[in-house]
Enzyme design. Structure first.
Site, PDB file in Angstrom:
ATOM      1  CG  HIS A 156      20.309  47.989  31.472  1.00  0.00           C
ATOM      2  ND1 HIS A 156      20.362  49.293  31.062  1.00  0.00           N
ATOM      3  CD2 HIS A 156      19.253  47.438  30.820  1.00  0.00           C
ATOM      4  CE1 HIS A 156      19.378  49.537  30.209  1.00  0.00           C
ATOM      5  NE2 HIS A 156      18.697  48.418  30.038  1.00  0.00           N
ATOM      6  CB  SER A 278      48.677  37.158  41.924  1.00  0.00           C
ATOM      7  OG  SER A 278      49.208  37.875  43.026  1.00  0.00           O
ATOM      8  CE  LYS A 284      43.129  37.410  41.648  1.00  0.00           C
ATOM      9  NZ  LYS A 284      43.566  38.784  41.796  1.00  0.00           N
ATOM     10  CG  ASN A 286      44.940  37.523  38.110  1.00  0.00           C
ATOM     11  OD1 ASN A 286      43.904  37.377  38.769  1.00  0.00           O
ATOM     12  ND2 ASN A 286      46.065  37.957  38.637  1.00  0.00           N
ATOM     13  CD  GLU A 291      42.925  41.851  33.757  1.00  0.00           C
ATOM     14  OE1 GLU A 291      42.518  42.563  34.676  1.00  0.00           O
ATOM     15  OE2 GLU A 291      43.837  41.014  33.895  1.00  0.00           O
TER      16      GLU A 291
END
Ligand code: ARG
Length: 482
Positions: A156, A278, A284, A286, A291
């Site tokens: 969870h 970024s 950043k 990333n 993704e």
């Protein structure tokens, strides 16, 4: 149009708009080499059966070979036809003239397109298997390098129990190992030849479908029913399902990485070589690679659903709707290969921070189950132990203490069964070491899991090597003596 079908039957020439609307050439030119090799096998079979004279077959085969070689050299300018099959025939006819007219004996584009797709997908899936083997070996490499590092596991998305990095890697690896088996199944489904089914009912000419199957490396022989075959894309659905399932697995791995590399978790840092910046926020790093994999998994699922939707209302036999299978079937292989390969590069460039991971264990309550099981070993009923540890957890939370700082005094005030030995279970490393079940995170259990991943990697390589590549087929068919 050199070979206008409507004209052949006395009809009018197609409106250019209709031709443009119905043409599949833009996509299926990706099947050019498959189509040529399929045609080479077909004409050799026709010659062996005495349906086409040997010298005609030789001239067709050699003409096709010259087209193949120009495609490879990137020199071929394809004639503007309705699809790749017509384009190859038109090109052949431009090269060798009259003999080309015998190539399309006892076949239809309906069995041709199925043959081309089978050849294409089996090669793509062999490539996927090779890349799966690579990634599995990369995961094992990471297990060997940093497998003992301790970190929390999650249910969870709440901290659950201590595990090792090796166990987490093996968990994702186990899913990939099942994908190896699934792609093995896909290969088996692809093992039959459609060639010679004709338009729908077979042919009255004495062809030998077993022979063309053999020439094309289809170990399972010929398909069983021509009507079924020309309308069948089960092999495509199986492939896209396998692809979707694999992408779901890669997507879930990616989500873990995205979370673990966030400052909130802080478990790992992306190497500069794989972290994207970024355009506005200078700080950043990333996880775009991960993704994108998660994003592409949506495309893979869409492709499966798209093909199944195309198929579900079709009557038996070939329908032009089937041409809409192309986008999904052709783009999936490169997508899978790209995702697997980038992960093989990225996973070794994911730097786990042992202190941060350990700290996440020490300032939480993940050892609670171990404590309860230790009490069970002393003879308590599990529910009684669960209750006692639950109370200890609550007392710690009230006192703003992590479970690792619970004292024996606090514990014995709750239940007399707590003692020094039981309290040893508060050390996360003991939690992992004391696991005794098959498939657990203990070092012994992990050894088996590691071996299983290596076995899957070698199985993937074996399966891939069983597929006869187009290049090999071509070289063989070019030399067949008539
Ligand atoms: N271009 C078609 C396809 O890709 C080939 C088969 C066409 N058959 C036909 N009878 N029009 O599916």
């Amino acid at each position: 149009m050199a070979i206008a079908k409507t004209e052949a039957s006395g009809g009018r020439q197609l409106l250019p708009e209709v031709l443009a609307f119905s043409s599949s050439l833009a996509l299926d030119k990706a099947l050019l080499l498959e189509d040529i090799v399929g045609s080479m096998a077909h004409v050799l079979m026709l010659a062996r059966q005495g349906i086409v004279p040997k010298e005609v077959a030789r001239s067709i085969r050699d003409g096709l070979a010259s087209v193949y070689e120009e495609v490879q050299a990137g020199r071929l300018q394809l004639p503007d036809e309705e699809d790749v099959h017509m384009a190859v025939e038109a090109e052949l006819s431009a090269r060798i003239g009259a003999p080309a007219a015998r190539l399309h004996t006892a076949r239809s584009r309906n069995d041709q397109v199925s043959t081309d797709l089978r050849l294409h997908i089996r090669e793509a899936s062999a490539e996927v298997l090779r890349h799966l083997a690579e990634l599995l070996e990369v995961l094992v490499g990471r297990m060997d390098a940093q497998g003992a590092l301790l970190l929390p596991s999650y249910t969870h998305r709440q901290r659950a129990q201590p595990v090792t990095l090796g166990f987490w890697l093996a968990a994702h690896g186990a899913a990939l190992a099942r994908d190896v088996e699934l792609f093995g199944f896909v290969q088996k489904q692809l093992g039959l030849s459609s060639l010679g089914c004709g338009a729908i009912a077979g042919t009255s000419l004495p062809i030998n479908r077993e022979l063309s199957a053999e020439l094309l490396g289809f170990g399972g022989g010929a398909t069983h029913n021509a009507m079924d075959t020309v309308g069948d894309r089960d092999f495509g659905m199986d492939y896209l399902y396998a692809a979707s399932r694999l992408m779901v697995h890669l997507s879930r791995l990616s989500t873990d990485v995205i979370d673990y590399t966030s400052l909130e978790f802080g478990f790992a840092v992306l190497d500069g070589e794989i972290a994207c910046g970024s355009s506005m926020m200078p700080q950043k790093r990333n996880p775009d690679v991960f993704e994108l994999i998660r994003g592409k998994s949506g495309r893979a699922l869409g492709n499966l659903l798209g093909l199944m939707s195309t198929l579900k209302g079709l009557p038996a036999g070939y329908n032009r709707d089937l041409q809409e299978d192309r986008q999904a079937l052709l783009e999936t292989g490169p997508m899978l290969k790209a995702c697997l390969h980038i992960l093989s590069l990225a996973m070794p460039r994911l730097h786990f921070n042992a202190q941060r991971c350990k700290a996440a264990l020490e300032d939480g309550y993940t050892q609670a189950t171990d404590l309860a099981e230790r009490l069970v070993k002393k003879g308590l009923a599990f529910r009684e132990a669960y209750q006692a540890v639950g109370t200890l957890v609550r007392r710690c939370q009230e006192a703003n203490l992590p479970l690792s700082q619970a004292t024996l005094q606090m514990a014995t005030a709750i239940h007399p069964a707590f003692d020094e030995g039981v309290m040893q279970s508060l050390l996360p490393e003991n939690s992992v070491l004391h696991k005794a079940s098959l498939g657990s995170c203990s070092p012994q259990a992990l050894k088996l899991q590691r071996q299983m991943l290596l076995d899957a990697a070698s199985q993937a390589k074996t399966l891939a090597s069983e597929v006869v590549g187009l290049e090999v087929l071509y070289a063989k068919l070019k030399e067949v003596v008539l």
